[in-house]
Design a protein around this motif. Sequence first.
Motif, PDB file in Angstrom:
ATOM      1  N   GLU A 215      28.598 -64.167 -15.560  1.00  0.00           N
ATOM      2  CA  GLU A 215      28.391 -64.631 -14.196  1.00  0.00           C
ATOM      3  C   GLU A 215      26.900 -64.786 -13.895  1.00  0.00           C
ATOM      4  O   GLU A 215      26.121 -63.861 -14.104  1.00  0.00           O
ATOM      5  CB  GLU A 215      29.022 -63.655 -13.197  1.00  0.00           C
ATOM      6  N   ILE A 216      26.544 -65.955 -13.443  1.00  0.00           N
ATOM      7  CA  ILE A 216      25.155 -66.216 -13.086  1.00  0.00           C
ATOM      8  C   ILE A 216      24.831 -65.466 -11.788  1.00  0.00           C
ATOM      9  O   ILE A 216      25.722 -65.077 -11.036  1.00  0.00           O
ATOM     10  CB  ILE A 216      24.941 -67.733 -12.910  1.00  0.00           C
ATOM     11  N   ILE A 217      23.554 -65.282 -11.533  1.00  0.00           N
ATOM     12  CA  ILE A 217      23.085 -64.441 -10.431  1.00  0.00           C
ATOM     13  C   ILE A 217      23.531 -63.006 -10.705  1.00  0.00           C
ATOM     14  O   ILE A 217      24.051 -62.306  -9.837  1.00  0.00           O
ATOM     15  CB  ILE A 217      23.617 -64.897  -9.043  1.00  0.00           C
ATOM     16  N   SER A 218      23.342 -62.591 -11.938  1.00  0.00           N
ATOM     17  CA  SER A 218      23.807 -61.267 -12.346  1.00  0.00           C
ATOM     18  C   SER A 218      23.073 -60.142 -11.630  1.00  0.00           C
ATOM     19  O   SER A 218      23.580 -59.026 -11.556  1.00  0.00           O
ATOM     20  CB  SER A 218      23.632 -61.122 -13.862  1.00  0.00           C
ATOM     21  N   ALA A 219      21.883 -60.432 -11.130  1.00  0.00           N
ATOM     22  CA  ALA A 219      21.135 -59.390 -10.444  1.00  0.00           C
ATOM     23  C   ALA A 219      21.664 -59.170  -9.026  1.00  0.00           C
ATOM     24  O   ALA A 219      21.365 -58.169  -8.381  1.00  0.00           O
ATOM     25  CB  ALA A 219      19.656 -59.762 -10.372  1.00  0.00           C
ATOM     26  N   TYR A 220      22.485 -60.113  -8.562  1.00  0.00           N
ATOM     27  CA  TYR A 220      23.035 -60.001  -7.214  1.00  0.00           C
ATOM     28  C   TYR A 220      24.044 -58.857  -7.178  1.00  0.00           C
ATOM     29  O   TYR A 220      24.860 -58.693  -8.077  1.00  0.00           O
ATOM     30  CB  TYR A 220      23.709 -61.316  -6.818  1.00  0.00           C
ATOM     31  N   GLU A 221      24.009 -58.059  -6.126  1.00  0.00           N
ATOM     32  CA  GLU A 221      24.912 -56.925  -6.004  1.00  0.00           C
ATOM     33  C   GLU A 221      26.218 -57.369  -5.346  1.00  0.00           C
ATOM     34  O   GLU A 221      26.324 -57.488  -4.137  1.00  0.00           O
ATOM     35  CB  GLU A 221      24.261 -55.808  -5.174  1.00  0.00           C
ATOM     36  N   TYR A 222      27.207 -57.655  -6.193  1.00  0.00           N
ATOM     37  CA  TYR A 222      28.509 -58.054  -5.669  1.00  0.00           C
ATOM     38  C   TYR A 222      29.164 -56.869  -4.966  1.00  0.00           C
ATOM     39  O   TYR A 222      29.208 -55.766  -5.497  1.00  0.00           O
ATOM     40  CB  TYR A 222      29.409 -58.552  -6.803  1.00  0.00           C
ATOM     41  N   LYS A 223      29.715 -57.110  -3.774  1.00  0.00           N
ATOM     42  CA  LYS A 223      30.302 -56.029  -2.990  1.00  0.00           C
ATOM     43  C   LYS A 223      31.673 -55.617  -3.512  1.00  0.00           C
ATOM     44  O   LYS A 223      32.030 -54.440  -3.517  1.00  0.00           O
ATOM     45  CB  LYS A 223      30.413 -56.468  -1.525  1.00  0.00           C
ATOM     46  N   ASN A 224      32.459 -56.595  -3.923  1.00  0.00           N
ATOM     47  CA  ASN A 224      33.826 -56.332  -4.385  1.00  0.00           C
ATOM     48  C   ASN A 224      34.055 -57.037  -5.722  1.00  0.00           C
ATOM     49  O   ASN A 224      33.953 -58.267  -5.792  1.00  0.00           O
ATOM     50  CB  ASN A 224      34.845 -56.843  -3.360  1.00  0.00           C
ATOM     51  N   ILE A 225      34.352 -56.266  -6.742  1.00  0.00           N
ATOM     52  CA  ILE A 225      34.468 -56.839  -8.089  1.00  0.00           C
ATOM     53  C   ILE A 225      35.842 -56.527  -8.680  1.00  0.00           C
ATOM     54  O   ILE A 225      36.353 -55.415  -8.584  1.00  0.00           O
ATOM     55  CB  ILE A 225      33.376 -56.276  -9.026  1.00  0.00           C
ATOM     56  N   ILE A 226      36.433 -57.538  -9.303  1.00  0.00           N
ATOM     57  CA  ILE A 226      37.638 -57.359 -10.112  1.00  0.00           C
ATOM     58  C   ILE A 226      37.338 -57.947 -11.487  1.00  0.00           C
ATOM     59  O   ILE A 226      36.938 -59.114 -11.592  1.00  0.00           O
ATOM     60  CB  ILE A 226      38.858 -58.066  -9.498  1.00  0.00           C
ATOM     61  N   ARG A 227      37.508 -57.138 -12.519  1.00  0.00           N
ATOM     62  CA  ARG A 227      37.228 -57.608 -13.881  1.00  0.00           C
ATOM     63  C   ARG A 227      38.495 -58.157 -14.530  1.00  0.00           C
ATOM     64  O   ARG A 227      39.563 -57.550 -14.433  1.00  0.00           O
ATOM     65  CB  ARG A 227      36.649 -56.477 -14.723  1.00  0.00           C
ATOM     66  N   THR A 228      38.358 -59.276 -15.200  1.00  0.00           N
ATOM     67  CA  THR A 228      39.479 -59.882 -15.923  1.00  0.00           C
ATOM     68  C   THR A 228      39.036 -60.204 -17.342  1.00  0.00           C
ATOM     69  O   THR A 228      37.847 -60.142 -17.666  1.00  0.00           O
ATOM     70  CB  THR A 228      39.975 -61.170 -15.242  1.00  0.00           C
ATOM     71  N   SER A 229      39.995 -60.566 -18.181  1.00  0.00           N
ATOM     72  CA  SER A 229      39.658 -60.867 -19.576  1.00  0.00           C
ATOM     73  C   SER A 229      39.987 -62.300 -19.981  1.00  0.00           C
ATOM     74  O   SER A 229      39.657 -62.722 -21.077  1.00  0.00           O
ATOM     75  CB  SER A 229      40.390 -59.905 -20.522  1.00  0.00           C
ATOM     76  N   ASP A 230      40.662 -63.061 -19.105  1.00  0.00           N
ATOM     77  CA  ASP A 230      41.003 -64.434 -19.467  1.00  0.00           C
ATOM     78  C   ASP A 230      41.050 -65.321 -18.233  1.00  0.00           C
ATOM     79  O   ASP A 230      41.181 -64.839 -17.100  1.00  0.00           O
ATOM     80  CB  ASP A 230      42.349 -64.481 -20.206  1.00  0.00           C
ATOM     81  N   ARG A 231      40.965 -66.627 -18.463  1.00  0.00           N
ATOM     82  CA  ARG A 231      40.902 -67.577 -17.349  1.00  0.00           C
ATOM     83  C   ARG A 231      42.215 -67.693 -16.593  1.00  0.00           C
ATOM     84  O   ARG A 231      42.229 -67.933 -15.389  1.00  0.00           O
ATOM     85  CB  ARG A 231      40.448 -68.950 -17.860  1.00  0.00           C
TER      86      ARG A 231
END
Length: 306
Positions: A215-231
Motif C-alpha cells: 500500500e502506497i502512503i505507507s507512512a500514513y497512520e491508517y485508523k482501521n486496518i483489515i489484512r487480507t491475502s488475496d484480491r
Amino acid sequence: MNLNQLKYAVEVAQCKSINATAHALFISQSTVSTTIKDLEEELGIVIFNRSNKGITLTKEGETFIHYANNIMQQYYLLEEKYGEKKKQKEHFSISMHHSTFATKVFARIVKEFGLKEYEYSIYETKTKEVLEQVGNGKSELGILYISSFNQAYYEKVFKNLNLEFQMITEYDVYAYVREEHPLAGHDIIKLEQLEEYPCLIFDQDENSSFYFYEEIISAYEYKNIIRTSDRATTIDLLHALDGYSIGIGMVQEEKSVNGIIAIKIDTDEKINVGYLMRKGHPFSPIASRFLQEFQKSNLPFEQEEC
C-alpha cells in the motif's frame, strides 16, 4: 536384473510367444530365450510355463510380471519426460505484487507463445517472496509497486540481493471503493475522508519491514486496518464493509470492475511501477516479449484496475 530383462519378460507375457516377442522387439529368438532363462536363474523362480501350445505365466510369474510391468511403466514415463530425444518445455515465471494489470499482460503472452513449448507460472505474493523468488531464479521477473516513501529502502535491499529494479512509469494514487460507497460520487478525495472506513491491506510476513507493504502512503497512520491475502477476499470486503484499498486505479476504458471504482487521492505521493531482475542475467525471448507488452500497457492512462 536389468531393464532389458524386465522389458523382455513383460513383452513375452503379453505376446505369449518367444517368436512374437522377437519380432515385436526386432531381436533374435535366441536373445529372448537366453535373457528370460538368465532372469529366471538369477531370481530362482520359474516365470513362464513352456509347452507346445505356447507360453503361460506361472503363479510366481504372474506376481513378478505385475511388479515388472509397474517398473516399466514408470521407466517409460521418465523416458518420455527426460529422454534426450524429447525437447523439454521452456519455463517462464513471474512473481508480483497483487495486480490484475500484470496478470492481463501475462495472459496475452501465454496466448501468443502457446502451451506446446512453454510451461508458465505466475505468483501473486508478498513483497519478501517476490524478492526471494527473483533472487533464487524461481521467477525470471518480478513486478513491484514502489513509492517515494520506501524507494530508498528498496534500493538498499536490491543491492544486497544483487537485484536490479527498472521503473517503467509513475502513477497517481487512487482509492478503490464499491460503486455505492458514500464517497463514490467524488472525483478526488483526501485521506482524512477515508479515516472512518476500514483500509484493506495485503498481509506481509510478521518479520518483514513495514517498508515492504504494498500500500502506497505507507507512512500514513491508517485508523482501521483489515489484512487480507488475496484480491478476491479484498473485493468481497470492499463490498461488505464499505472498505477501501490503495492502488493505481483502473484501465482507462473500464470505469468499474466487479462493482469497484477508483477515486483519486489528493496527495503528492506517486506510485512507481516497474520490474525486478537479477543483475547480469539476460532475458529469455519470452521475458523480453512480456516486458515489451508490459511497458506498452504502462503508457500513461487515467487509471488501472483493482
